[in-house]
Design an enzyme around this catalytic site. Structure first.
Site: not given
Ligand code: IPE
Ligand code: IPE
Ligand code: MG
Length: 261
Positions: A38, A86
């Site tokens: 993340d 996502n």
């Molecule tokens: C979790 O991250 C999913 C992945 C890293 C693929 P998210 O960014 O989707 O999680 P939330 O929305 O902050 O809980």
């Molecule tokens: C994790 O990084 C990757 C996916 C969830 C696909 P994020 O895209 O959630 O990045 P932040 O959390 O918004 O910074």
């Molecule tokens: Mg994220």
């Protein structure tokens, strides 16, 4: 060797990946590490770039961390790449991630084979673009005989969806008279999860600063040790991995029981 023992810091080097193993107990390395990758978007935003730039850099980080984990003796890395939630993101970001996955799975096959990495996937195939599914099948096929670390990529994965899928499979077997309700135990449930055959994660790592599970491996992390860092995933290095394992080695895992002192 004359100088053996003079150096306090032991280093393991693989394809220019240097892992400083100082202080680690090499006999107590977690077998399975789960990572919620993340912080990609925030990492990119922080430097005035578009979010997708962060995803690209995050894919690079994964390559490095898999190699480092392998050097340390980790047997399985489960990496959360795309969740069932996502899909709520803007279509341009979703499309970029799907293209990135497809590119990653094409370009990295050679590297996986050179490093003896076996690729597997967890998650639902439903809704994934045809090309991504093809690349997934290709990656599985091309790396299936590799005997090194398992890279278990979670794509269109949700812990709740996984449990639902298992419940449906079990219910179907009961309805068809192939399974006795009284025989449903933990093992039966585990055999119906996407992770069937893999050990449960010992350590769950979440970079990016958020303190939540976000629907990752809900059943499997029942007794995983959790380690978090505010560092965004693209900035995550083998040193962070070693820090997480050091913390893990300092924990007392009781599994609900008592540890004799
Ligand atoms: C979790 O991250 C999913 C992945 C890293 C693929 P998210 O960014 O989707 O999680 P939330 O929305 O902050 O809980
Ligand atoms: C994790 O990084 C990757 C996916 C969830 C696909 P994020 O895209 O959630 O990045 P932040 O959390 O918004 O910074
Ligand atoms: Mg994220």
């Amino acid at each position: 060797m004359v100088f053996k023992g003079l150096f306090q810091t032991r280093r393991k080097v693989a394809n220019n990946i240097v892992v400083d193993t100082a202080g680690l107990d090499m006999n107590n390395i977690p077998e399975h590490i789960a990572i919620i990758m993340d912080g990609n978007g925030r990492w990119a935003k922080a430097q005035g770039k578009v979010r997708t730039f962060g995803h690209q850099q995050g894919a690079e980080t994964l390559k490095t961390i898999v190699k480092a984990a392998d050097k340390l003796g980790v047997k399985v890395i489960s990496a959360y790449a795309f969740s069932t939630e996502n899909w709520k993101r803007p279509v341009t970001e979703v499309n970029f991630i799907m293209e990135l996955l497809s590119r990653y799975l094409t370009n990295e096959i050679q590297e996986f084979n050179d490093n003896n990495v076996q690729v597997r996937f967890i998650g639902s195939r439903e809704g994934l673009p045809e090309v991504v599914k093809q690349k997934m099948d290709h990656a599985i096929e091309e790396t299936k005989d590799n005997t090194g670390i398992i890279l278990n990529l979670a794509i269109n994965y949700g812990g709740q969806a996984e449990i639902l899928h298992a419940v449906q499979g079990i219910a179907r077997e009961v309805a068809e008279g192939r399974l006795d309700v009284a025989k449903i135990d933990n093992q039966v449930v585990e055999d119906h999860l996407y992770t069937a055959g893999l050990p449960a994660p010992d350590l769950l790592i979440r970079p990016g600063g958020d303190l939540r599970i976000s629907n990752f491996l809900l059943w499997q992390i029942a007794y995983a040790e959790i380690w978090t860092t505010k560092t965004y995933w693209p900035d995550f290095t083998p040193d962070h991995l070693v820090d997480a394992i050091l913390a893990y080695q300092g924990r007392e895992r009781r599994f609900g029981g008592l540890v004799e002192k």
